[in-house]
Every structure is written in structure tokens, then in C-alpha cells.
Write an enzyme that holds these catalytic residues in place. Structure first.
Site, PDB file in Angstrom:
ATOM      1  N   LYS A  34       7.954 -10.549   2.657  1.00 13.51           N
ATOM      2  CA  LYS A  34       7.464 -10.969   1.344  1.00 13.51           C
ATOM      3  C   LYS A  34       8.466 -11.835   0.601  1.00 13.51           C
ATOM      4  CE  LYS A  34       4.503  -6.875   0.763  1.00 13.51           C
ATOM      5  NZ  LYS A  34       4.807  -6.242   2.035  1.00 13.51           N
ATOM      6  N   GLU A  71       9.634  -6.896  -8.282  1.00 16.43           N
ATOM      7  CA  GLU A  71       8.743  -7.802  -8.993  1.00 16.43           C
ATOM      8  C   GLU A  71       8.430  -7.262 -10.381  1.00 16.43           C
ATOM      9  OE1 GLU A  71       6.113  -9.833  -5.390  1.00 16.43           O
ATOM     10  OE2 GLU A  71       5.202  -8.345  -6.717  1.00 16.43           O
ATOM     11  N   HIS A 115      -1.594   2.072  -4.738  1.00 15.69           N
ATOM     12  CA  HIS A 115      -1.561   0.747  -4.125  1.00 15.69           C
ATOM     13  C   HIS A 115      -2.419   0.659  -2.865  1.00 15.69           C
ATOM     14  CE1 HIS A 115       1.623  -0.014  -6.962  1.00 15.69           C
ATOM     15  NE2 HIS A 115       2.330   0.985  -6.465  1.00 15.69           N
ATOM     16  N   ARG A 171      -3.679 -11.574   9.344  1.00 21.32           N
ATOM     17  CA  ARG A 171      -4.566 -10.810  10.231  1.00 21.32           C
ATOM     18  C   ARG A 171      -5.915 -10.678   9.554  1.00 21.32           C
ATOM     19  NH1 ARG A 171      -4.709  -6.257   7.144  1.00 21.32           N
ATOM     20  NH2 ARG A 171      -2.782  -5.609   6.144  1.00 21.32           N
TER      21      ARG A 171
END
Length: 663
Positions: free
Chosen positions: A120, A204, A239, A301
Site C-alpha cells: 500500500k 493514514e 473493516h 484480483r
């Protein structure tokens, strides 16, 4: 006209995604090879495939994650290509290299594309250079806890700690306060290391009222890249996506153009080939706006929620994967792809919402879906939910001409699904599909947590459920002549059922006219015209003679007779205990910590003799790719710790005991 494609492929996965790929491959005339572990020897995907190869023991690290065995199976069976599904090795560039080195085709993107987007932090840097907006944060190489804590302070709380590798919510923690950062960082890094072999994290800024909106992209080897519009995946818990839909509510034409354009730009930046998803976080505090969304990550994917895109576009994404991997160009150009109607997908899991959504293992004694809608599943009646893999039972998918119609149909499909033998989140999903904010399309990723108490409130078991269960458990035949006749007095049966860890002691009286009355609950339940035929039962209830009906199953078990009653959209499992088995004896577990599932102890922070407070964290166990905290049920002194870090423990095992209270 069908393009030339493969003759035989191997699916390097299991469960519903393996079954999903097999269905499309067979429709295209392609032979399939399944791989399976010890636990999956008799699984549905093995049964559906043309061939099947055993690849090792049940743990994924000894079977589905061993690329060498999977490649060897493909070569042995003459497969030309390998479809990775999602999870496992699907985003492992080393596996892609090995597949291609063996002379096989990987049905997915190039190893370079996976490497570019697989971490990421690097992906965010790449997207910034490509002009795609990214979430503010820190994605550098330094990983010292003190430094990361300073970065969190600089970014400003709340922040999100995210594993740079993998996905699915693993290794992700929201942190509201500086004093909670250190523990959250340790937990996220540990979970990331266990799931992906990489403890590296990034930080983040947590966007207030965020919406999770992603764009399906597709590229081929001829330089073409298209998008297939967006999916809204904002209904999440821990999440993990719960219900997804397409298109996103409140999406304006201007916002869609900006977001899909950014997604296509992201895919073009890495010359992407195959199916991929660009995930964005959007500001949901007001109407969606073109300058209010940011890149989060790319999943290189097929996604779990891909069916909602298929439903609104009419395109089989697995078919496109196979064609593109075989060298064909994309079947459609961008102007040929349009949105028709609205679609939802709900993830039905073997988990217990009443116990903080703990994954549940056990045998599916009965699995029945209603006739309408689409159900993607990899299990059937008689299969086991094991601790080795994700506890998904099925994806419940619906499509309608508009959002309201599709959502009502989703509720109906969930209410019509009957699962016996294990706890599920079906009632939770049904309640969520009716939640006013969600119904109105006004929601963000925090909706479930804010409304969790209402969504998981356990309604009392209706007495009519208990009455029908008592009749079925006792094996009473309502068609038997002179059923309730006695020369003196009234015929009756005492019965003791258990459901949801509660005992139901009732008396069932049999009237001479065929009526039956259940007493012992809050109010007596009077039934007339009781009928039992096949797997259905019906009766007339009370003075108003209201008609009730239910589907049911009766399954003998070691501990007694399981009677599962599905009525009015809810399932209740009752057990008539076999007194000879000793199952009726209830152990006093009030002074112990009991394993809530079969799993592995990954952390212990308590020893015999320690004094702890109610709710104090004593350790962590991992099962089905999720961590669960073990907490003290009371304040007191620890008498013994009956487990160790790294040990595998069974569901119901005693882990920690406490000293008896002083007399």
C-alpha cells in the site's frame, strides 16, 4: 462467438470462489482441476471439478499456500493455466513468476503489476505520481514504534493503522487517542505478520463519515482498459465488508466520471491486465463530490463482491478473465458497458452476533435457500465449517430495476434462508437490510458500529417456535387416531428443550379434539389443526385461529435431538438432550475464561496469581483469520492458566480459571 480459450485450467483455491470459477469454465467448455486439503477432501468444489488433486494437510500454510504443490498438480493433470481466485496466492507475485516459469498461464495480472500495487505504501506513491488523489498519511520505510507514534500525532487523530500487504481488513486498526496507539500498533503488526508474513504498516488520516467506494477495472494485453462502474462497500464491521451494492447511492454523473476516470488512469499507469479493483475512500459527510475522494489501494484480483457488478452490467467477469488470459482483447469497449438496475450482495457467515460475531465451527445440519435470487456458495447440507478457513456459508445476491426493489428482495431472500446446526449472521443481515439509514441510502462505514446494539438485539424466542419444536422433538403425530384421548384426565408430556444457552421447560397437553396446548412459558399457546408433512408443519394459533407454518429439520446428534424451526424469517435451533449422554448437565463456567472457538493462542498477558479487573485483556486468540481478545469475566485472582502461547485450543476449552471467592 466464443474466442479460442483454454482446454483445461486449475483453480488454486477452495470454497465458493472455486465453485464460481468452475461454473463459468464448464459453461465455456473448459475442463477444471480442483486442489484440496485434508479438510476439503469431500468438499463441493472437489465434487464439481472434472479432476481433483490432494495438496496437503488442512492448515493453509501446508496446502493452499504451497505454490510448488499447486504448480505440480497443474503440470501433472495437463492444465494450461491457473486461476488463483481471491485470497491465498492470488496477489503473490512470486507465485506468478513460478507459474509462468513452469510454462503455465496465470489467470490474472502480471507479477510486475502485483508488485507495483501489492504494498500500500508503494502504491500510494505511484498513484500520487500518476495524478490520482491519495489519503494524507505516512507510508515510509521507518517502522520504529516511537517514530510512527510521532507521525500519528502529526497527521492528527483519529488515524488508521494499515498493513501495507494484503487486504480484507487484516492488520488494520482505528486509533482515536494517542495513549491507545502503541497497543493498536502491536496488534496490527502481529495480525499482518500472521496473515501476510509482513508486519510493515502505514498510517493514514481517518476520514470522518467515510464511504468506501471502489471501481471495477479490466485490462487486456492489447493496451485496452475499461471500468465497469462502481460498488459501494461502506457497510463494514471491523473493516470487513458486510453488504455491498452497485451502483453507489447518491452517485452523480460528474462524481462517477471523476472516480472512474481516476481508476482507469491508475490501471493504465501499471499497464494492468485482467480484473482489478481500485478502492477509494470518499467524504460521506454530505453529498458525494468530485473533489472529495482519495485512493486507498488496488486489489489485483477478482473481488468477493464482484457479483454485484455482474448483475448490473450483465457481464461474466470470470469469463472475461479467462478470455483475456488466453490473449483475447476485451469483448466490449467502454461505450458498450452500461448500468442496468441495482444489485446487492450480503455475506452470510457462520458467526454468532450475540457473542461479538465470533466465528463458529460445526456441521451444517441443514442448508436451504429460497428459490429466488442468486446464491454463491461452496458448502451444502452435511458439510463442516472448520477452524482452518473463512467461515463464509454463502453470498446472497439480488438484482432489481431500482434500489428499493433490490433491497426488499434481499431482505426476503435472507428471511427465506434456513441454516441449521450452527449460528449465523442471517438475522443481523436481515436487520441491517431494513435499517432506516441504509434504506434511505444515507450511511457511511461507521453505520454498523453506531447501530450495533439495535442490529444485534436478540429478540425473545417466540413461544409458537417453542410449541412447534416441542411437538416435533417429542415425535407426536397429529394424525394418530385418538391422539389425546384418556379415560381419566388429560394426556400431557413434560419436555425440556435448550436454545441459545437457555432451557425451556414446558408441558405439552393433548386435547381429546386434537388440539394441543403448551404451558410453562409467559402465556399458554393453544394450537389446533396441527399438520406435519415432509419438512413443513402448520397449525391454527390461539382464539383467533391465526394460521402459522414453518419449515423444520430433525437431526439426531450425540448430545440429543436437534430440532430446527424456521418460521417468519427466523431460525431457532432447539436441542432435546439425551439424558443418558450427560449433556443435560450444565457446567459452572462463571469463574473461568472459555475458548469461544477452536483456534490458536497468539498472546498471553496473565499468569497464575495475578489479580485482574473485570474486562481486563488476558490474551489474544486467532481463528479463521481473525483475532479475538480474551477478557476477564470478573475481578479476582487467577488460579491457573491452562494454555500457552502458540497452542491450539478447542472450542469450549478452559483457558484461565479464577480462585473461588472467599467464604
Amino acid at each position: 462467438m466464443m474466442h479460442a480459450c483454454f482446454k483445461k485450467i486449475l483453480i488454486a483455491n477452495r470454497g465458493e470462489i472455486a465453485c464460481r470459477v468452475i461454473r463459468t469454465a464448464h459453461r465455456m467448455g473448459i475442463e477444471t482441476v480442483a486442489v484440496y486439503s485434508d479438510a476439503d477432501r469431500n468438499s463441493l468444489h472437489v465434487e464439481m471439478a472434472d479432476e481433483a488433486v490432494h495438496i496437503g494437510p488442512s492448515p493453509v500454510g501446508e496446502s493452499y499456500l504451497v505454490g510448488e504443490r499447486i504448480i505440480a498438480a497443474a503440470l501433472e493433470t495437463g492444465a494450461e493455466a491457473i486461476h488463483p481466485g481471491y485470497g491465498f496466492l492470488s496477489e503473490n507475485p512470486g507465485f506468478v513468476d513460478a507459474v509462468e516459469a513452469a510454462g503455465l498461464v496465470f489467470i490474472g495480472p502480471s507479477a510486475d503489476a502485483i508488485r507495483a500495487m501489492g504494498l500500500k505504501d508503494a502504491a500510494k506513491d505511484l498513484m500520487q505520481k500518476a495524478g490520482v488523489p491519495v489519503v494524507p498519511g505516512y507510508q515510509g520505510s521507518r517502522q520504529e514504534p516511537e517514530f510512527l507514534a510521532e507521525e500519528a500525532e502529526r497527521i492528527g487523530y483519529p488515524v488508521l493503522i494499515k498493513a501495507r500487504a494484503g487486504g480484507g481488513g487484516k492488520g488494520m486498526r482505528k486509533v482515536e487517542r494517542a495513549q491507545d496507539f502503541a497497543d493498536a500498533l502491536k496488534s496490527a503488526a502481529r495480525e499482518a505478520s500472521a496473515a501476510f508474513g509482513d508486519p510493515h504498516v502505514l498510517i493514514e488520516k481517518f476520514i470522518t463519515a467515510p464511504r468506501h467506494i471502489e471501481v471495477q477495472v479490466f485490462g487486456d494485453s492489447h493496451g485496452n482498459v475499461v471500468h465497469l462502474f462502481e460498488r459501494d462497500c461502506s457497510l463494514q464491521r471491523r473493516h470487513q465488508k458486510v453488504i455491498e451494492e452497485a451502483p453507489a447511492p447518491g452517485m452523480s454523473a460528474e462524481m462517477r466520471a471523476a472516480m472512474t476516470g481516476a481508476a482507469v488512469k491508475a490501471a493504465q499507469a501499471i499497464a494492468y491486465r485482467g480484473a482489478g479493483t481500485i478502492e477509494f475512500i470518499a467524504d460521506g459527510s454530505g453529498p458525494l463530490r468530485p473533489d472529495g475522494f482519495w485512493f486507498m489501494e488496488m486489489n489485483t484480483r477478482l473481488q468477493v463482491e464482484h457479483p454485484v457488478t455482474e448483475m448490473i452490467t450483465g457481464i461474466d467477469l470470470v469469463e472475461w478473465q479467462l478470455l483475456v488470459a488466453a490473449g483475447a482483447p476485451l469483448p466490449f469497449a467502454q461505450p458498450d458497458i452500461a448500468i442496468t438496475g441495482h444489485a446487492f450482495e450480503a455475506r452470510l457467515y457462520a458467526e454468532d452476533p450475540a457473542r461479538d460475531f465470533i466465528p463458529v465451527t460445526g456441521r451444517l445440519e441443514h442448508l436451504e435457500f429460497p428459490p429466488e435470487g442468486r446464491f454463491d456458495t461452496g458448502v451444502r447440507t452435511g458439510d463442516a465449517i472448520t477452524p482452518f478457513y473463512d467461515p463464509m456459508i454463502a453470498k446472497v445476491i439480488t438484482h432489481g430495476p431500482d434500489r428499493e426493489t433490490a433491497l426488499v428482495t434481499l431482505s426476503t431472500m435472507l428471511d427465506g434462508t434456513h441454516v441449521a446446526g450452527t449460528a449465523t449472521n442471517a438475522a443481523f443481515l436481515s436487520a441491517l437490510s431494513r435499517q432506516p439509514g441504509f434504506v434511505a441510502g444515507a450511511f457511511d462505514t461507521g453505520l454498523i458500529e453506531r447501530e450495533l446494539a439495535d442490529l444485534t438485539a436478540a429478540a425473545a424466542v417466540p413461544e409458537e417456535h417453542v410449541a412447534l419444536a416441542a411437538i416435533l422433538a417429542l415425535g407426536i403425530d397429529p394424525d394418530m387416531p385418538h391422539l389425546g384421548w384418556r379415560a381419566y384426565g388429560e394426556a400431557f408430556h413434560d419436555v425440556r428443550l435448550s436454545a441459545r444457552d437457555r432451557a425451556y421447560e414446558r408441558c405439552l397437553s393433548l386435547g381429546k379434539n386434537g388440539g394441543m396446548t403448551l404451558s410453562g412459558g409467559a402465556e399458554p399457546v393453544a394450537l389446533e389443526n396441527v399438520a406435519i408433512a415432509g419438512g413443513e408443519t402448520s397449525a391454527r394459533l390461539g382464539p383467533a385461529r391465526k394460521h402459522i407454518s414453518a419449515r423444520f429439520v430433525r437431526v439426531p446428534q450425540a448430545s440429543g435431538l436437534l430440532v430446527s424451526v424456521h418460521m417468519n424469517g427466523r431460525t431457532e435451533d432447539f436441542v432435546l438432550a439425551d439424558q443418558r449422554s450427560g449433556a443435560a448437565a450444565e457446567a459452572d463456567e462463571s469463574r473461568a475464561v472459555i475458548a469461544p472457538m477452536t483456534g490458536t493462542i497468539v498472546q498471553l498477558s496473565v499468569s497464575a496469581g495475578d489479580v485482574v479487573e473485570t474486562g481486563q485483556k488476558l490474551g489474544v486468540m486467532e481463528a479463521m483469520k481473525m483475532e479475538t481478545a480474551l477478557v476477564a469475566p470478573l475481578s479476582g485472582r487467577v488460579a491457573s492458566v491452562d494454555c500457552a502461547e502458540g497452542a491450539t485450543v478447542s472450542d469450549g476449552a478452559v483457558l484461565v480459571t479464577f480462585e473461588d471467592e472467599p467464604s
